[in-house]
Design a protein around this motif. Structure first.
Motif, PDB file in Angstrom:
ATOM      1  N   HIS A 154      18.765 -10.996  33.334  1.00  0.00           N
ATOM      2  CA  HIS A 154      19.654 -10.938  34.496  1.00  0.00           C
ATOM      3  C   HIS A 154      20.973 -10.233  34.175  1.00  0.00           C
ATOM      4  O   HIS A 154      22.013 -10.574  34.730  1.00  0.00           O
ATOM      5  N   GLY A 155      20.943  -9.225  33.286  1.00  0.00           N
ATOM      6  CA  GLY A 155      22.175  -8.547  32.916  1.00  0.00           C
ATOM      7  C   GLY A 155      22.154  -7.051  33.107  1.00  0.00           C
ATOM      8  O   GLY A 155      23.123  -6.381  32.758  1.00  0.00           O
ATOM      9  N   ALA A 156      21.061  -6.504  33.654  1.00  0.00           N
ATOM     10  CA  ALA A 156      20.921  -5.044  33.734  1.00  0.00           C
ATOM     11  C   ALA A 156      20.910  -4.540  35.171  1.00  0.00           C
ATOM     12  O   ALA A 156      20.471  -3.420  35.422  1.00  0.00           O
ATOM     13  N   MET A 157      21.421  -5.329  36.107  1.00  0.00           N
ATOM     14  CA  MET A 157      21.331  -4.966  37.533  1.00  0.00           C
ATOM     15  C   MET A 157      22.640  -4.420  38.090  1.00  0.00           C
ATOM     16  O   MET A 157      22.739  -4.163  39.279  1.00  0.00           O
ATOM     17  N   PHE A 158      23.638  -4.220  37.240  1.00  0.00           N
ATOM     18  CA  PHE A 158      24.987  -3.943  37.741  1.00  0.00           C
ATOM     19  C   PHE A 158      25.505  -2.556  37.373  1.00  0.00           C
ATOM     20  O   PHE A 158      26.688  -2.279  37.521  1.00  0.00           O
ATOM     21  N   PHE A 159      24.644  -1.669  36.898  1.00  0.00           N
ATOM     22  CA  PHE A 159      25.078  -0.338  36.506  1.00  0.00           C
ATOM     23  C   PHE A 159      25.366   0.526  37.720  1.00  0.00           C
ATOM     24  O   PHE A 159      24.596   0.555  38.685  1.00  0.00           O
ATOM     25  N   GLY A 160      26.464   1.288  37.634  1.00  0.00           N
ATOM     26  CA  GLY A 160      26.766   2.227  38.702  1.00  0.00           C
ATOM     27  C   GLY A 160      25.754   3.358  38.768  1.00  0.00           C
ATOM     28  O   GLY A 160      25.428   3.857  39.843  1.00  0.00           O
ATOM     29  N   ASP A 161      25.266   3.794  37.611  1.00  0.00           N
ATOM     30  CA  ASP A 161      24.239   4.838  37.524  1.00  0.00           C
ATOM     31  C   ASP A 161      23.117   4.298  36.652  1.00  0.00           C
ATOM     32  O   ASP A 161      23.110   4.487  35.436  1.00  0.00           O
ATOM     33  N   PRO A 162      22.149   3.609  37.258  1.00  0.00           N
ATOM     34  CA  PRO A 162      21.124   2.957  36.437  1.00  0.00           C
ATOM     35  C   PRO A 162      20.256   3.930  35.645  1.00  0.00           C
ATOM     36  O   PRO A 162      19.810   3.605  34.545  1.00  0.00           O
ATOM     37  N   ALA A 208      28.447 -19.122  55.232  1.00  0.00           N
ATOM     38  CA  ALA A 208      28.825 -18.171  56.276  1.00  0.00           C
ATOM     39  C   ALA A 208      29.288 -18.891  57.538  1.00  0.00           C
ATOM     40  O   ALA A 208      29.912 -18.282  58.409  1.00  0.00           O
ATOM     41  N   ASP A 209      28.960 -20.177  57.668  1.00  0.00           N
ATOM     42  CA  ASP A 209      29.412 -21.009  58.787  1.00  0.00           C
ATOM     43  C   ASP A 209      29.120 -20.352  60.135  1.00  0.00           C
ATOM     44  O   ASP A 209      29.974 -20.269  61.015  1.00  0.00           O
ATOM     45  N   GLY A 210      27.890 -19.885  60.286  1.00  0.00           N
ATOM     46  CA  GLY A 210      27.479 -19.286  61.546  1.00  0.00           C
ATOM     47  C   GLY A 210      27.782 -17.814  61.685  1.00  0.00           C
ATOM     48  O   GLY A 210      27.364 -17.176  62.655  1.00  0.00           O
ATOM     49  N   GLY A 211      28.516 -17.256  60.741  1.00  0.00           N
ATOM     50  CA  GLY A 211      28.832 -15.834  60.776  1.00  0.00           C
ATOM     51  C   GLY A 211      27.752 -15.021  60.092  1.00  0.00           C
ATOM     52  O   GLY A 211      26.716 -15.540  59.668  1.00  0.00           O
ATOM     53  N   PRO A 212      27.963 -13.706  59.955  1.00  0.00           N
ATOM     54  CA  PRO A 212      26.981 -12.842  59.285  1.00  0.00           C
ATOM     55  C   PRO A 212      26.756 -13.285  57.847  1.00  0.00           C
ATOM     56  O   PRO A 212      27.694 -13.622  57.127  1.00  0.00           O
ATOM     57  N   VAL A 213      25.496 -13.293  57.440  1.00  0.00           N
ATOM     58  CA  VAL A 213      25.152 -13.674  56.075  1.00  0.00           C
ATOM     59  C   VAL A 213      25.278 -12.447  55.180  1.00  0.00           C
ATOM     60  O   VAL A 213      24.622 -11.430  55.421  1.00  0.00           O
ATOM     61  N   PRO A 214      26.132 -12.496  54.147  1.00  0.00           N
ATOM     62  CA  PRO A 214      26.328 -11.330  53.278  1.00  0.00           C
ATOM     63  C   PRO A 214      25.187 -11.178  52.270  1.00  0.00           C
ATOM     64  O   PRO A 214      25.165 -11.846  51.233  1.00  0.00           O
ATOM     65  N   VAL A 215      24.244 -10.323  52.593  1.00  0.00           N
ATOM     66  CA  VAL A 215      23.103 -10.098  51.707  1.00  0.00           C
ATOM     67  C   VAL A 215      23.477  -9.025  50.686  1.00  0.00           C
ATOM     68  O   VAL A 215      23.837  -7.909  51.065  1.00  0.00           O
ATOM     69  N   PRO A 216      23.416  -9.317  49.388  1.00  0.00           N
ATOM     70  CA  PRO A 216      23.753  -8.308  48.383  1.00  0.00           C
ATOM     71  C   PRO A 216      22.809  -7.113  48.483  1.00  0.00           C
ATOM     72  O   PRO A 216      21.618  -7.263  48.777  1.00  0.00           O
ATOM     73  N   PRO A 217      23.307  -5.903  48.237  1.00  0.00           N
ATOM     74  CA  PRO A 217      22.463  -4.718  48.365  1.00  0.00           C
ATOM     75  C   PRO A 217      21.384  -4.669  47.290  1.00  0.00           C
ATOM     76  O   PRO A 217      21.576  -5.164  46.169  1.00  0.00           O
ATOM     77  N   SER A 218      20.267  -4.044  47.630  1.00  0.00           N
ATOM     78  CA  SER A 218      19.183  -3.869  46.662  1.00  0.00           C
ATOM     79  C   SER A 218      19.154  -2.450  46.111  1.00  0.00           C
ATOM     80  O   SER A 218      18.282  -2.126  45.290  1.00  0.00           O
ATOM     81  N   ASP A 219      20.085  -1.591  46.546  1.00  0.00           N
ATOM     82  CA  ASP A 219      20.115  -0.203  46.084  1.00  0.00           C
ATOM     83  C   ASP A 219      21.477   0.173  45.512  1.00  0.00           C
ATOM     84  O   ASP A 219      21.848   1.343  45.475  1.00  0.00           O
ATOM     85  N   ALA A 220      22.222  -0.818  45.069  1.00  0.00           N
ATOM     86  CA  ALA A 220      23.550  -0.621  44.492  1.00  0.00           C
ATOM     87  C   ALA A 220      23.802  -1.771  43.531  1.00  0.00           C
ATOM     88  O   ALA A 220      23.048  -2.759  43.529  1.00  0.00           O
ATOM     89  N   PRO A 221      24.833  -1.674  42.681  1.00  0.00           N
ATOM     90  CA  PRO A 221      25.080  -2.759  41.730  1.00  0.00           C
ATOM     91  C   PRO A 221      25.188  -4.118  42.406  1.00  0.00           C
ATOM     92  O   PRO A 221      26.036  -4.345  43.256  1.00  0.00           O
ATOM     93  N   SER A 222      24.305  -5.026  42.051  1.00  0.00           N
ATOM     94  CA  SER A 222      24.270  -6.378  42.601  1.00  0.00           C
ATOM     95  C   SER A 222      23.185  -7.141  41.854  1.00  0.00           C
ATOM     96  O   SER A 222      22.388  -6.534  41.127  1.00  0.00           O
ATOM     97  N   PRO A 223      23.084  -8.454  42.038  1.00  0.00           N
ATOM     98  CA  PRO A 223      21.995  -9.184  41.385  1.00  0.00           C
ATOM     99  C   PRO A 223      20.609  -8.682  41.779  1.00  0.00           C
ATOM    100  O   PRO A 223      19.636  -8.964  41.078  1.00  0.00           O
ATOM    101  N   PHE A 224      20.505  -7.923  42.892  1.00  0.00           N
ATOM    102  CA  PHE A 224      19.197  -7.508  43.399  1.00  0.00           C
ATOM    103  C   PHE A 224      18.952  -6.016  43.288  1.00  0.00           C
ATOM    104  O   PHE A 224      18.060  -5.471  43.927  1.00  0.00           O
ATOM    105  N   ALA A 225      19.723  -5.350  42.446  1.00  0.00           N
ATOM    106  CA  ALA A 225      19.569  -3.909  42.288  1.00  0.00           C
ATOM    107  C   ALA A 225      18.247  -3.524  41.627  1.00  0.00           C
ATOM    108  O   ALA A 225      17.819  -2.376  41.728  1.00  0.00           O
ATOM    109  N   LEU A 226      17.609  -4.461  40.932  1.00  0.00           N
ATOM    110  CA  LEU A 226      16.300  -4.206  40.325  1.00  0.00           C
ATOM    111  C   LEU A 226      15.261  -5.158  40.898  1.00  0.00           C
ATOM    112  O   LEU A 226      14.358  -5.614  40.207  1.00  0.00           O
TER     113      LEU A 226
END
Length: 286
Positions: free
Chosen positions: A131-139, A178-196
């Motif tokens: 869980h440490g290789a998902m945050f590169f600006g240029d993977p 989010a208390d009823g507001g928009p749920v902030p989903v981390p991106p899957s195509d940019a540095p985030s826990p879900f980039a890979l």
């Protein structure tokens, strides 16, 4: 063990990540190192089995955090070595202290941006990352650089998260907060826990970076959040402090009560646990 020194260069595309991991984000992880290791403890055995580190191996651990996986690797490579690198000076320093306390002599740690760090060419037999290789600006650039550190036919083994909608733990937390507001989903195509998290993207990145035989295997395990509801609440509230800070006092109090109720629903004999899903990614340097 490697000592301290000036921080290594950071690629401009990774500056925001460095400011977080070598700042408040890294401070929180360092202060809660045991909880983070306990949280993903169910993945420890599958990850070690996938890495299959031999006694004489030289291992590079990317995004090593406070070093549990690096120390595991060093123990397996008892006649070899393990180097852990991370952007966080605080986590690297704690990793050094723990390795010394545990008596692991063949391990070292450096504060480094693995996207640009000058690793010795071909010195490592295997590169790992939990869980440490998902945050590169240029993977692609990052994995190309990691590949240079590997001997020809050297192995890469990653543990990465599957998509956000497969993570009961995080999706529950951010939806409640989010208390009823928009749920902030981390991106899957940019540095985030879900980039890979997308298998096609993973294969494309690693192929472009010079890896072959890319294989992804799904693993589902429980995430441990805390021994009881109140302890888990303190931990999650700290981890998600940014979301809470955006709420006014009334909404914040309501969101925390909703989070407490959700955590309590997930409390059992093992404490507070949620479902999660990860990929074990294996590849070889061409």
């Amino acid at each position: 063990m490697t000592g301290g020194g000036a921080a290594a260069p950071v690629d401009p595309s990774n500056r925001r990540q460095a400011d977080s991991w070598d700042g408040p984000g890294g401070d929180f992880w360092t202060a809660n190192a045991d909880r983070f290791d306990e949280g993903v403890a169910a993945y420890r055995a599958p990850f070690r089995a996938a890495a299959a580190i031999g006694e004489t191996a030289h291992v590079l651990d990317v995004g090593c955090g406070t070093g549990q996986t690096t120390r595991d690797a060093a123990r397996a490579a008892s006649s070899g070595s393990a180097l852990g690198v991370d952007l966080s000076a605080g986590m690297v320093e704690l990793a050094r202290r723990r390795a010394e306390f545990e008596g692991v002599p063949n391990v070292s740690f450096e504060q480094a941006d693995a996207q640009v760090h000058r690793f010795p060419d071909g010195a490592a037999d295997i590169a790992i990352s939990r869980h440490g290789a998902m945050f590169f600006g240029d993977p692609v650039a990052a994995f190309t650089n990691i590949g240079r550190a590997l001997r020809p036919d050297g192995r890469l083994v990653l543990l990465t998260w599957q998509p956000f909608d497969q993570q009961e733990w995080l999706s529950s937390f951010v939806t409640v907060l989010a208390d009823g507001g928009p749920v902030p989903v981390p991106p899957s195509d940019a540095p985030s826990p879900f980039a890979l998290s997308d298998p096609g993207r993973v294969r494309g990145i690693l192929d472009a970076a010079g890896f072959t035989d890319v294989q992804l295997d799904g693993v589902r395990e429980s995430m441990y959040i805390g021994p009881d509801t109140e302890d888990a609440l303190r931990f999650v509230a700290g981890q998600q402090a940014g979301m809470l800070d955006e709420l006014g006092p009334g909404r914040r109090a309501r969101a925390l009560e909703a989070l407490r109720a959700d955590l309590d629903r997930h409390r059992g004999d093992r404490g507070v646990v949620y479902d999660s899903a990860a990929w074990l990614v294996r590849a070889r340097r061409r």
